[in-house]
Each structure stands twice: as C-alpha cells, then as structure tokens.
Design a protein around this motif. Structure first.
Motif, PDB file in Angstrom:
ATOM      1  N   GLU A 159      -8.144  12.674  51.768  1.00 15.40           N
ATOM      2  CA  GLU A 159      -7.326  13.228  50.684  1.00 15.40           C
ATOM      3  C   GLU A 159      -7.786  12.728  49.315  1.00 15.40           C
ATOM      4  OE1 GLU A 159      -3.165  13.628  53.275  1.00 15.40           O
ATOM      5  OE2 GLU A 159      -3.379  12.088  51.735  1.00 15.40           O
ATOM      6  N   ALA A 160      -8.266  11.485  49.253  1.00 18.82           N
ATOM      7  CA  ALA A 160      -8.725  10.922  47.984  1.00 18.82           C
ATOM      8  C   ALA A 160     -10.195  11.220  47.714  1.00 18.82           C
ATOM      9  CB  ALA A 160      -8.499   9.408  47.981  1.00 18.82           C
ATOM     10  N   ASP A 161     -10.830  11.954  48.622  1.00 18.49           N
ATOM     11  CA  ASP A 161     -12.230  12.339  48.472  1.00 18.49           C
ATOM     12  C   ASP A 161     -13.119  11.099  48.295  1.00 18.49           C
ATOM     13  OD1 ASP A 161     -14.405  14.026  48.356  1.00 18.49           O
ATOM     14  OD2 ASP A 161     -14.216  14.404  46.196  1.00 18.49           O
ATOM     15  N   ASP A 210     -13.799   3.119  39.640  1.00 18.09           N
ATOM     16  CA  ASP A 210     -12.447   3.045  39.076  1.00 18.09           C
ATOM     17  C   ASP A 210     -11.671   4.319  39.390  1.00 18.09           C
ATOM     18  OD1 ASP A 210     -13.166   0.615  38.110  1.00 18.09           O
ATOM     19  OD2 ASP A 210     -13.403   1.248  36.015  1.00 18.09           O
ATOM     20  N   ASP A 211     -12.353   5.453  39.288  1.00 17.95           N
ATOM     21  CA  ASP A 211     -11.670   6.715  39.563  1.00 17.95           C
ATOM     22  C   ASP A 211     -11.289   6.827  41.034  1.00 17.95           C
ATOM     23  OD1 ASP A 211     -10.734   9.324  38.649  1.00 17.95           O
ATOM     24  OD2 ASP A 211     -12.362  10.153  39.880  1.00 17.95           O
ATOM     25  N   LEU A 222      -7.252   6.651  45.399  1.00 17.72           N
ATOM     26  CA  LEU A 222      -6.760   5.988  46.606  1.00 17.72           C
ATOM     27  C   LEU A 222      -5.340   5.479  46.396  1.00 17.72           C
ATOM     28  CD1 LEU A 222      -7.063   4.705  49.415  1.00 17.72           C
ATOM     29  CD2 LEU A 222      -8.173   2.747  48.311  1.00 17.72           C
ATOM     30  N   SER A 223      -5.084   4.853  45.270  1.00 17.92           N
ATOM     31  CA  SER A 223      -3.749   4.323  44.987  1.00 17.92           C
ATOM     32  C   SER A 223      -2.709   5.436  44.971  1.00 17.92           C
ATOM     33  CB  SER A 223      -3.756   3.586  43.639  1.00 17.92           C
ATOM     34  OG  SER A 223      -4.640   2.491  43.675  1.00 17.92           O
ATOM     35  N   ALA A 224      -3.092   6.584  44.420  1.00 19.66           N
ATOM     36  CA  ALA A 224      -2.150   7.710  44.371  1.00 19.66           C
ATOM     37  C   ALA A 224      -1.820   8.214  45.767  1.00 19.66           C
ATOM     38  CB  ALA A 224      -2.740   8.841  43.520  1.00 19.66           C
ATOM     39  N   ARG A 225      -2.809   8.302  46.630  1.00 18.84           N
ATOM     40  CA  ARG A 225      -2.562   8.790  47.991  1.00 18.84           C
ATOM     41  C   ARG A 225      -1.776   7.765  48.809  1.00 18.84           C
ATOM     42  NH1 ARG A 225      -1.435  12.886  47.318  1.00 18.84           N
ATOM     43  NH2 ARG A 225      -1.265  13.136  49.588  1.00 18.84           N
ATOM     44  N   LEU A 226      -2.007   6.493  48.579  1.00 18.14           N
ATOM     45  CA  LEU A 226      -1.224   5.474  49.277  1.00 18.14           C
ATOM     46  C   LEU A 226       0.251   5.561  48.868  1.00 18.14           C
ATOM     47  CD1 LEU A 226      -3.606   2.366  49.082  1.00 18.14           C
ATOM     48  CD2 LEU A 226      -3.063   3.737  51.112  1.00 18.14           C
TER      49      LEU A 226
END
Length: 373
Positions: A308-310, A201-202, A207-211
């Motif tokens: 970027e999203a590690d 979930d994290d 991922l959503s934030a970087r997109l």
C-alpha cells in the motif's frame, strides 16, 4: 595378487589401472591397499573367519599413513579372530554421524535460532550430497564440486559452507581426519552484491500513514513495526521482548545476536511501549500458551502495508538500515551508530560509511550549483 612391504612412498607411487588393483602388505598378513580406476586408494583388511570371507575398509590412503593404517588393521584383525564387535574404523565412519556429533557439541555454543538455521542448511544443502560418504574420504575437490553446484543459490552456499567446515573440524578433533586437512579451507565464497536498502523520507511518511490507517484493526503489529523503525532493533529482539526488559526508560535485552545489551529509547519509542496493554510477561504474547508471537503474525501486516505504501521489495530488516542512515544524516559518529544498533565489531558499522560519502558528494554538488548560479 601382488605383495610388497607397503610404505608411504610406495603407496603414493601406485598408479591406477583400468580395473581395481589390490596390493597386499608383506609385513602384516591380511592388510593391503586397493587402487581404483579413478585413482582413489583405500587401505583394507581381508581374512577368513568361521568359514566366511571378511573384507573391511581401514581408511583412505590420503588421510592415513601406512603405519597408522597397519596398526589399525592389526587391531581389527585381532578383534575379528576373537569374534569381537570392533569399533568402526575411521574409513567407515560416515558424514552424517560426524555431523550429529558436531551439532551436539555446539548446542551450548550456538544460539537456538542459529542452531535451527544451521540444521536447515545441514538438511537441505549438505546431507543431499555428503550423506553416506565416509568422512575421511571427502577431499577438497569434492567440496569444490558441491559448492559449484550451488551457484544458483549463492546465499545458501555461502552460509552452509561454514557449517560443513565445523563438521570437518569435528572430524579432526575425533581423530577421523588428519589435523589441518579441512577441505573447506581456502575456498572462496560467492561474491554477492550487498543489500543496501534504506527508506527515503517520503517512503517513511507513506509507511507511517499506512500504519496509522491499520492501527485500529492490528494494534500489536503496528506497534511492533513502529518500534523497529524507532529503535533499529532486530525483529527477534522486539518479538521476544518481555516487560521486565523495559525499565528505567530503556530496553535491557537479556540476549541478542551480539549478547546482552541496553537499547536507549527515544520519547516516541517509549510512547509506543507505554501504549501497549500488559497481558502477561511478553510484550507481544501469543494467543495461547506462555510464549511470544511468531514472525508470521508480523509478516501478515508488513506485506500489506509495504504494498500500500509502494515500498517495493523493502524488508523489515531494512528498517534497521534506515535508522543507521538517518543517524548518519544527523551527524552521528560511527561509534555512536554501532552502539545504537548493538554491533559487536566496528567493521559491521563501517558498511554505512558510503552513505556519509554520498552526503558529502551531494553537498559538494549543491554548493557548486549555488556558486555557479
């Protein structure tokens, strides 16, 4: 040179010597069997034609019976005496020729992507070893040796073995090998640890934030990655999507890995598609020509947001696994998940069952900790 009426039992009983040994047939003049120091036995013909010595291989003694070889040898000898160009005997037809015949036969069976991948395995894994080899001479031990040499690349080995098997079956169909002589049969594949990578979930939030951060600059790639995560579709299914496939709130895929299928879309997935500007028939059109975008175009952004999203070594295909894991956590059945992902066989979906087992185990630990407290 020894001469005897050749029989199957007599040929089997021949033992190799330190040098090549030829035994002439006492029944057909010019026909015989050659035994190499390695133990290999080949039928041959030898005769004089227009003042020149002619020597030709008829076939492998392990693939042809004596009567079959003698009959073929007789036809070859007659053709030579008549000055005709006789067809190449089975023992002289090479692996590459049969491989091409097999691929031509399967052009209408394999999907274009499968055909391209199998040609890659033929070019990179099979031809370097088997090119130039008579198709009738390739035995199980040679296949085992080839397979063992590929142990460093088990995926390539496992996926090229079925291609080799198809070629061998084609050789049987063409009468170049005895029926049931496929040397690939029974050779065990390499055991590989299955890739079971699911985004937590994290990780999904990161991922959503970087997109979202890259959406203004790369709107097409961002939309495509979101669709992969919202639908569980394969990359090729979304990359090749046409606007005519999107109707009635669903995707009606005309072709996929498992054939035509309907993809049921959620509200967010429909929102992504509705937000893409139409420019021709393709949902993700190439800059030039009437074709869709390539996977390289998508990878440009994926590798960047992954770092970027590690997300470590996460692949785009892992988004499909993530959809399955989320559906299981929400209590969906294996049947429903199979339909969601477009699985043809229930066994394909069953590989996700261990997730349900893990959830039950975690629930038991949670209940136990609560009661103990």
């Amino acid at each position: 040179m020894p001469r005897a009426i050749l029989t199957d039992a007599r040929v089997r009983a021949l033992k190799p010597c330190k040098t090549v040994r030829d035994i002439r047939d006492g029944k057909l003049r010019g026909f015989g069997v050659r035994v190499s120091p390695s133990g290999r036995k080949q039928f041959f013909i030898q005769c004089q034609h227009q003042g020149e010595r002619v020597w030709k291989t008829v076939g492998n003694a392990g693939s042809l019976s004596v009567s079959e070889a003698r009959s073929l040898a007789g036809e070859m000898l007659i053709a030579i005496r008549r000055g005709e160009d006789e067809p190449a005997p089975p023992g002289e037809i090479l692996f590459g020729a049969v491989a091409e015949a097999a691929f031509r036969r399967h052009e209408g069976v394999w999907k274009p992507g499968t055909l391209a991948v199998n040609r890659s395995y033929l070019r990179n894994q099979l031809l370097p070893h088997f090119a130039g080899r008579p198709i009738a001479d390739i035995d199980r031990q040679e296949v085992r040796n080839w397979f063992a040499r590929l142990r460093a690349t088990p995926v390539a080995a496992d996926r090229s073995m079925p291609v080799l098997s198809v070629i061998m079956r084609e050789a049987e169909r063409m009468g170049l090998r005895p029926e049931g002589s496929n040397p690939c049969r029974g050779i065990r594949r390499y055991r590989r640890k299955g890739r079971e990578r699911f985004l937590s979930d994290d990780e999904i939030r990161r991922l959503s934030a970087r997109l979202a951060a890259h959406e203004a600059r790369w709107p097409g790639q961002v939309a495509l990655i979101r669709l992969l995560l919202l639908t569980g579709c394969r990359k090729s299914e979304i990359l090749t999507l046409q606007w005519s496939d999107y109707r009635d709130g669903h995707l009606h895929l005309r072709d996929s890995k498992t054939g035509p299928r309907t993809v049921w879309l959620s509200g967010p997935a429909r929102g992504v598609l509705d937000g893409i500007g139409k420019n021709g028939r393709w949902v993700f059109p190439a800059l030039r020509g009437d074709r869709h975008r390539s996977i390289d175009w998508l990878d440009q952004l994926w590798f960047r947001v992954r770092a970027e999203a590690d997300l470590g070594d996460a692949h785009l295909h892992d988004l499909r696994h993530t959809v399955a894991s989320l559906a299981l956590r929400q209590g969906e059945t294996v049947l429903a998940i199979g339909r969601l992902l477009g699985h043809r066989k229930p066994e394909t979906t069953l590989k996700y069952i261990h997730l349900a087992d893990a959830m039950v185990r975690d629930a038991a630990e949670t209940v136990g900790a609560a009661l103990e407290g």
